[in-house]
Design a protein around this motif. Structure first.
Motif, short mmCIF file in Angstrom:
data_model
loop_
_atom_site.label_atom_id
_atom_site.label_comp_id
_atom_site.label_asym_id
_atom_site.label_seq_id
_atom_site.Cartn_x
_atom_site.Cartn_y
_atom_site.Cartn_z
N PHE A 16 0.82 -1.21 0.00
CA PHE A 16 0.00 0.00 0.00
C PHE A 16 0.86 1.26 0.00
O PHE A 16 0.58 2.22 -0.72
N PHE A 17 1.93 1.25 0.81
CA PHE A 17 2.77 2.45 0.92
C PHE A 17 3.43 2.76 -0.42
O PHE A 17 3.51 3.91 -0.85
N ALA A 18 3.89 1.70 -1.10
CA ALA A 18 4.52 1.90 -2.42
C ALA A 18 3.48 2.43 -3.41
O ALA A 18 3.72 3.42 -4.11
N ALA A 19 2.30 1.80 -3.45
CA ALA A 19 1.28 2.18 -4.42
C ALA A 19 0.84 3.63 -4.25
O ALA A 19 0.78 4.40 -5.22
N ILE A 20 0.57 4.02 -3.01
CA ILE A 20 0.08 5.38 -2.74
C ILE A 20 1.13 6.41 -3.14
O ILE A 20 0.83 7.41 -3.79
#
Length: 403
Positions: A16-20
């Motif tokens: 999630f952190f990478a995607a956001i």
């Protein structure tokens, strides 16, 4: 075949952190997360007893890396790029202030992991990250400049691929097929199973500051020690389990530990006991707890030193004094097996660190293949450090891809 610019496999913290961050830094990119479960962020949900231990209040990279039994050397550079302070700022900017507890662990002020989950879901929606649940990845192939993936539901292609699946043996197998080396996964944070009269019937007792060593090794740690229904836990034990993960696995979790409950030498302890023999002559040893030890633990150690409850200080002979000094400073316990520490199962193991470029977290074997979080052979002691590794790796991946 569904085409995306960036596919992230794994809907956990790092995914999630990478995607956001990719979608925020470069809104033109079409970003999708493939998650095998029916919802994501499951580890975030249960971490820190449901409060989510986001990071740790350690702000010097050289000090922070000391909490990583595997990855210490490799993470120094990345921590200079994205560090604890950056994590705090990232969450605060998105309306999630963090607080520091006495032991340095950091949690959302709300005391609920749901705050972190809601933050991620809102940000993903805001930046049009597509969340695809119930998509277990079955194959990963490289064709010309594209990555092709088959899931339990569909087929996808993308130019950039990020693997953030944590400790997932099926994904490790697919990465091995691509030529990557996987260090065999073994448990890293666990408690010790110990059956011993000296700790029987006193679960919940905490010795505030002990020294522990594993006999026959160089493994050593210090800190609080908790006596449990099945043995011992708390930071002193968990640090040993993390730094000794490989060694203790080799011994099949059967070994001996020596505990110094009072962090004094045997000789100094013996001198103190001789003084107490003079000063407390008429009192019973059992009832006069010393060295700021918990009363129930003191009782157990006294009875293990060839005494009865009625033994008075004045009546102690040389052998009993030495025996009590040994119980306090050199108590040996047999460990027979391990138990999982809470729900936060952490493994040592994953993609060999030599095969990753830590300036970008890109594979050294394949262009446009990136890794973040526990899928690589990095793990940490308890206290928010595993999450910090996830945020740092994912942020650097995002910075690299969004360029």
């Amino acid at each position: 075949m569904i085409k995306k610019d960036v596919i992230i496999v794994g809907g956990g913290a790092a995914g999630f952190f990478a995607a956001i961050n990719i979608a925020e830094q470069n809104p033109k990119l079409k970003v999708a997360i493939l998650e095998r479960g029916k919802e994501g962020l499951q580890k975030v949900k249960v971490s820190g007893g449901g409060r989510c231990n986001v990071t740790h209040a350690e702000f010097i990279p050289q000090e922070l890396i000391l909490n990583y039994p595997r990855g210490e050397k490799e993470l120094l550079g990345p921590f200079h790029q994205f560090m604890t302070g950056d994590t705090i700022e990232w969450f605060e900017k998105r309306g999630v202030p963090l607080k520091i507890e006495e032991d340095g662990r950091m949690f959302p002020e709300s005391n609920s992991s749901q705050t972190i989950i809601d933050c991620f879901l809102n940000e993903a929606k805001k930046y049009n990250v597509e969340l695809l649940y119930n998509h277990a990845v079955k194959s990963i192939e490289k064709e010309a400049f594209l990555w092709k993936l088959e899931t339990s539901q569909d087929e996808f292609s993308s130019e950039k691929l990020v693997i953030a699946t944590g400790s997932n043996p099926k994904i490790w197998n697919l990465l091995e097929d691509l030529g990557h080396t996987i260090s065999q996964p073994i448990p890293s944070l666990f408690t010790f199973n110990i059956k011993d009269e000296r700790i029987k019937d006193i679960p919940g007792v905490v010795a505030q500051n002990v020294d522990i060593k594993v006999l026959g090794t160089h493994l050593w740690s210090e800190g609080p020690l908790l006596i449990t229904h099945v043995g011992m836990s708390a930071p002193a034990i968990l640090k040993l389990s993390a730094f000794g993960a490989i060694e203790l696995a080799k011994r099949n979790y059967k070994f001996e530990i020596e505990i110094n409950f009072i962090r004094q030498s045997f000789e100094d302890c013996l001198d103190t006991l001789k003084e107490l023999k003079q000063n407390l002559a008429k009192k019973t040893v059992y009832k006069s707890t010393q060295f700021e030890l918990p009363k129930r633990l003191w009782h157990k150690l006294v009875l293990a030193s060839n005494m009865v409850k009625e033994t008075r200080w004045a009546d102690l002979n040389k052998q009993q004094l030495e025996s009590l000094a040994a119980q306090l400073t050199q108590a040996v316990f047999k460990v027979d097996g391990k138990s999982t520490f809470k729900e936060e199962f952490v493994t040592a193991g994953g993609i060999d660190l030599k095969e990753i470029n830590f300036k970008t977290f890109e594979s050294k074997l394949h262009d446009n293949l990136y890794f973040a979080g526990e899928v690589i052979n990095v793990d940490a002691v308890t206290g928010g450090f595993n999450f910090q590794n996830a945020w740092t790796g994912a942020y650097i991946v995002a910075k690299t891809i969004s360029k």
